[in-house]
Design a protein around this motif. Structure first.
Motif, short mmCIF file in Angstrom:
data_model
loop_
_atom_site.label_atom_id
_atom_site.label_comp_id
_atom_site.label_asym_id
_atom_site.label_seq_id
_atom_site.Cartn_x
_atom_site.Cartn_y
_atom_site.Cartn_z
N ARG A 110 -23.41 78.70 12.93
CA ARG A 110 -23.33 80.27 13.82
C ARG A 110 -24.26 80.17 14.79
O ARG A 110 -25.15 79.51 14.87
CB ARG A 110 -23.94 81.06 12.55
N VAL A 111 -23.72 80.98 15.91
CA VAL A 111 -24.51 81.20 17.12
C VAL A 111 -25.87 82.13 16.56
O VAL A 111 -25.49 83.17 15.97
CB VAL A 111 -23.85 81.70 18.10
N VAL A 112 -26.99 81.67 16.90
CA VAL A 112 -28.05 82.61 16.30
C VAL A 112 -28.99 82.92 17.58
O VAL A 112 -29.12 82.26 18.63
CB VAL A 112 -28.87 81.84 15.22
N ARG A 113 -29.76 84.09 17.49
CA ARG A 113 -30.76 84.34 18.43
C ARG A 113 -32.17 84.22 17.87
O ARG A 113 -32.43 84.84 16.78
CB ARG A 113 -30.73 85.68 18.92
N LEU A 114 -32.97 83.33 18.29
CA LEU A 114 -34.37 82.91 17.68
C LEU A 114 -35.29 83.29 18.64
O LEU A 114 -35.26 83.38 19.97
CB LEU A 114 -34.23 81.66 17.24
N PRO A 115 -36.55 83.60 18.11
CA PRO A 115 -37.63 83.74 19.04
C PRO A 115 -37.90 82.75 20.00
O PRO A 115 -38.53 81.46 19.29
CB PRO A 115 -38.84 84.19 18.10
N ALA A 129 -15.43 67.83 22.97
CA ALA A 129 -14.91 69.28 22.67
C ALA A 129 -15.82 70.19 21.96
O ALA A 129 -16.20 71.18 22.58
CB ALA A 129 -13.73 69.19 21.81
N PHE A 130 -16.95 69.69 21.19
CA PHE A 130 -17.83 69.99 20.45
C PHE A 130 -18.81 70.77 21.63
O PHE A 130 -19.25 71.97 21.42
CB PHE A 130 -18.62 69.29 19.40
N ASP A 131 -19.32 69.89 22.68
CA ASP A 131 -20.12 70.43 23.65
C ASP A 131 -19.64 71.54 24.34
O ASP A 131 -20.31 72.47 25.04
CB ASP A 131 -20.71 69.22 24.59
N ARG A 132 -18.32 71.26 24.59
CA ARG A 132 -17.58 72.66 25.77
C ARG A 132 -17.63 73.93 24.90
O ARG A 132 -17.83 74.80 25.50
CB ARG A 132 -15.97 72.07 26.06
N TRP A 133 -17.26 73.86 23.57
CA TRP A 133 -16.95 75.19 22.90
C TRP A 133 -18.34 75.61 22.31
O TRP A 133 -18.67 76.91 22.67
CB TRP A 133 -16.14 75.09 21.91
N MET A 134 -19.29 74.79 22.02
CA MET A 134 -20.91 75.33 21.72
C MET A 134 -21.49 75.94 22.98
O MET A 134 -21.88 77.20 22.74
CB MET A 134 -21.63 74.20 21.11
N SER A 135 -21.38 75.31 24.07
CA SER A 135 -22.03 75.64 25.26
C SER A 135 -21.30 76.93 25.65
O SER A 135 -22.23 77.86 26.23
CB SER A 135 -22.06 74.78 26.46
#
Ligand code: F6P
Length: 367
Positions: A329-334, A294-300
């Motif tokens: 948290r979903v983050v945007r990183l360089p 479930a984790f891999d489904r929602w995170m992806s």
């Protein structure tokens, strides 16, 4: 319309399908056309039927499936400029100038190089008469967003990579299953798990499965006669009534001089020094296949949706981003900083600088 391509590259990982599905459906929701590029960079170079427009239902019923339905491959050709020029020609011809790349560090590095070379590649294609000046002018930039797909959880910047949680579940189930047969016969099992130079799966699997000993690449045994230390600890456990011993070995484990510690060597030591009935189980690709957790489904899904939003909102010449997860948290990183940090960890391990490796990995969970 804005046209977005999505591809999976490198080793498959459960959860990649959820990410592809999210890219397709988020793109469509924003009025874009979304194309799946089959077989990774190979599909980008070959084009034709390997680049297919997706609709809402093309990604129906895939969130629960393991692997990647759009295929993956390791492409030597994309490492050549000629290969990347051909890939650029295919994309420009279809009007695709935004890509979501789901893969490991090699795939993401290739994508960044492709992005940087894009204007020159188009100029070369115009000069060769492959595309028109108008086509080139319509797509002056290639925008990319990266997502890490790897069961190894070996990437700097993101706490979890796609597939690591599922693989950990697989390993835990396997340790549970092995423990019951081991205890019945009072046996010892040495279980080898995947992870390349990353010990996440081995360490977390050992904790979750209640194993008695673990070897991981980032923290080799500190003493030269680690064999005796391990045997002493395992023997004490037996003396206190434990009916089995479970030792987990990461495939990349080494001693402090860099000599590999293999499952078969550990078995030999346990048999010779403790006289125990010892078996080796190499879990292999069972860890990588099968339905995602479930984790891999929602995170992806969240990562895929955010990658599209990044491609739609970021400035054309902005540094590309890695879309990852940090502190839930979903983050945007360089992107390229994360890739280069990841490479430095690998180098630190190769140079036996384990403190630096652990400090840099950034997802070691324990401060
Ligand atoms: O990177 C994922 C991974 O499964 C590693 O854990 C393992 O070392 C490697 O890929 C195996 O690669 P292949 O499937 O090409 O044998």
């Amino acid at each position: 319309p804005i046209r977005i391509g999505v591809l999976t590259s490198g080793g498959d990982a459960p959860g990649m399908n959820a990410a592809v599905r999210a890219v397709v459906r988020t793109g469509i929701s924003h009025g874009c056309e979304v194309y799946a590029i089959y077989e990774g960079y190979k599909g980008l170079i070959q084009g034709g039927t390997l680049i297919r427009r997706m609709d809402w239902s093309s990604v129906g019923g895939i969130i629960q499936r393991g692997g990647t339905i759009i295929g993956t491959a390791r492409s030597a050709e994309f490492r050549t400029r000629e290969g990347r020029r051909q890939a650029a020609a295919n994309l420009v011809t279809l009007g695709i100038d935004r890509l979501v790349i789901i893969g490991g560090d090699g795939s993401l590095t290739g994508a960044d190089l492709f992005r940087r070379e894009w204007p020159e590649l188009l100029a070369e294609l115009v000069a060769a008469g492959t595309i028109s000046e108008a086509q080139a002018a319509a797509h002056p930039h290639l925008r990319i967003a990266g997502i890490v797909g790897s069961i190894d959880n070996d990437f700097c910047g993101t706490d979890m990579t796609i597939g690591a949680d599922t693989a950990l579940h697989r390993i835990t189930e396997a340790i549970d299953a092995i423990s019951s047969t081991a205890a019945s016969h009072q046996r010892t099992f040495v279980i080898e798990v995947m992870g390349r130079n990353c010990g996440y799966l081995a360490l977390m699997g050992a904790i979750a499965g209640g194993a008695d000993w673990a070897f991981i690449p980032e923290m080799p045994p500190q003493m030269d006669d680690w064999e005796q230390h391990m045997c002493d600890v395992l023997r004490i456990g037996r003396e206190h009534g434990r009916r089995d011993s479970i030792v987990v070995v990461a495939e990349g484990a080494c001693d402090r001089h860099g000599k590999p510690i293999t499952a078969h060597y550990v078995k030999k030591v346990l048999e010779e020094r403790l006289g125990e009935d010892t078996r080796v189980t190499i879990l292999g690709h069972v860890q990588r296949g099968g339905a995602p957790s479930a984790f891999d489904r929602w995170m992806s899904s969240l990562l895929g949706a955010t990658a599209v939003e990044e491609l739609l909102n970021a400035d054309a010449d902005a540094e590309p981003k890695l879309i990852g997860l940090r502190e839930n948290r979903v983050v945007r990183l360089p992107l390229m900083t994360c890739v280069s940090d990841t490479r430095q960890v690998a180098e630190a391990i190769a140079q036996h600088d384990y403190e630096r490796a652990i400090a840099m990995r950034g997802n070691s969970f324990v401060e």
